[in-house]
Enzyme design. Sequence first.
Site, PDB file in Angstrom:
ATOM      1  CG  ASP A   1     -12.949  -7.102   5.674  1.00  4.55           C
ATOM      2  OD1 ASP A   1     -12.323  -6.443   6.530  1.00  4.55           O
ATOM      3  OD2 ASP A   1     -13.660  -6.581   4.803  1.00  4.55           O
TER       4      ASP A   1
ATOM      5  CE1 TYR B   1      -3.096  -2.929   0.088  1.00  6.14           C
ATOM      6  CE2 TYR B   1      -3.911  -2.174   2.198  1.00  6.14           C
ATOM      7  CZ  TYR B   1      -3.980  -3.034   1.135  1.00  6.14           C
ATOM      8  OH  TYR B   1      -4.954  -4.010   1.124  1.00  6.14           O
TER       9      TYR B   1
ATOM     10  CG  ASP C   1      -2.486 -20.013  -0.435  1.00  2.23           C
ATOM     11  OD1 ASP C   1      -1.670 -19.878   0.495  1.00  2.23           O
ATOM     12  OD2 ASP C   1      -2.198 -20.603  -1.488  1.00  2.23           O
TER      13      ASP C   1
ATOM     14  CE  LYS D   1       0.864 -17.692  -2.612  1.00  3.99           C
ATOM     15  NZ  LYS D   1       0.046 -18.909  -2.478  1.00  3.99           N
TER      16      LYS D   1
ATOM     17  CG  ASP E   1      -7.149  -4.319   3.928  1.00  3.25           C
ATOM     18  OD1 ASP E   1      -8.167  -4.310   4.629  1.00  3.25           O
ATOM     19  OD2 ASP E   1      -6.980  -3.574   2.945  1.00  3.25           O
TER      20      ASP E   1
END
Length: 368
Positions: free
Chosen positions: A251, A141, A223, A191, A247
């Site tokens: 959720d 970001y 994942d 990852k 992020d």
Amino acid sequence: MNLNVLLLPGDGIGVEVTREAEKVLKQVAELYNHTLHLSEGLLGGIAIHQTGTPFPDSTRDLALAADATLMGAVGLPEFDNAAPEKRPERGLLGIRQALQVYANLRPVRSYAALIDSSPLKNHLVDGADMIIVRELTGGLYYGTPRGISGSGPEEKAVNTMVYTRAEIERVAHMAFQLAGKRRKKVTSVDKSNVLENSQLWRRVVVEVSLQYPGVALDHLLVDNCAMQLILNPKRFDVILTENMFGDILSDEGAVLAGSIGMLPSASIGARRPSGAWAGLYEPVHGSAPDIAGQNKANPLGAIGSVAAMLEYSFGLIDEAKAVNQAIESVLNSGEVTADLKPAGTPATTSQVGDAVCAALELTPARMV
Ligand code: NAD
């Protein structure tokens, strides 16, 4: 104690839930004899409308002068197609960077009263209790180069995922320290089978872990972590991860807690001389344009963020506990907003805020 707090209500339901959080903060100050100094600033879409920029200098000055900042949410549909630097969300990145809050703590737990609100089977969710520690001021970001260039078939977009060793070390220390006070387990998410960035992340986290022999460390690829959060959420205590993975994964926490409106967050960085954290506190949800202005939004994530502020920025553990107990007692009473009440008459945003204030007066923590 003097509580010097900046409010940044922002846009949409951010304004509505911040008003309820403010009520609760005032109630805590009154019940526990603290002196509350509140200031208010502009951030996001409203700031663009009034000043031309999502993060005006006046807001930066107010935030740097406050002990802690409580944010609502930002985002207005009219800016959906604007360039990234002209969007309200750029204000969020700006304030996080100005305050150097490099770790975002997102507690996720299942409440007994809400267990049927989760789409997962009760036995999977019951007892789930974790904190997601998301790195907040680095990674994709913020990395450069970034941008869109060229045209036609050669038009291309670039973002850069970059972390320094120092950035990984400081957020890893925070995760291990938190885990030391909980169930003593850190799960680092990366990852590393594909990204060099994640390979450095994993190596540095392992090195930091050697300083915390009492805390267990394991690793998951992002994942697989997304899957395990749904299949077996009780396996997690503290999840440590980089900015974008955090992020997205956090959720999923909404599924465990019953509604995204339930989730608080604390973004913390440097410690003050008192030992408390400088901090920025906000619910996890966005400005929810679909329900904005209707007094329907669940304010409990924002109110939970007040509890986090009392604990981390002011060291007021009893007061934080009292707010969390008041939230739980309101949930048990069934006086909740529509997101938690598919049948029957839901409470409004302001009714829930009032109910938390009323429950605070009765909470046993006040007797401590
Ligand atoms: P959102 O979180 O605003 O809404 C997602 C869904 O959850 C909507 O159906 C909404 O009604 C519901 N919801 C969210 N909060 C709720 C609450 N407190 N009570 C009841 N229901 C709630 O996410 P979105 O729709 O993807 O984004 C809307 C805007 O918010 C966008 O502009 C986005 O960029 C912005 N956003 C801001 C933040 C932030 O300020 N930290 C975070 C996420 C999204």
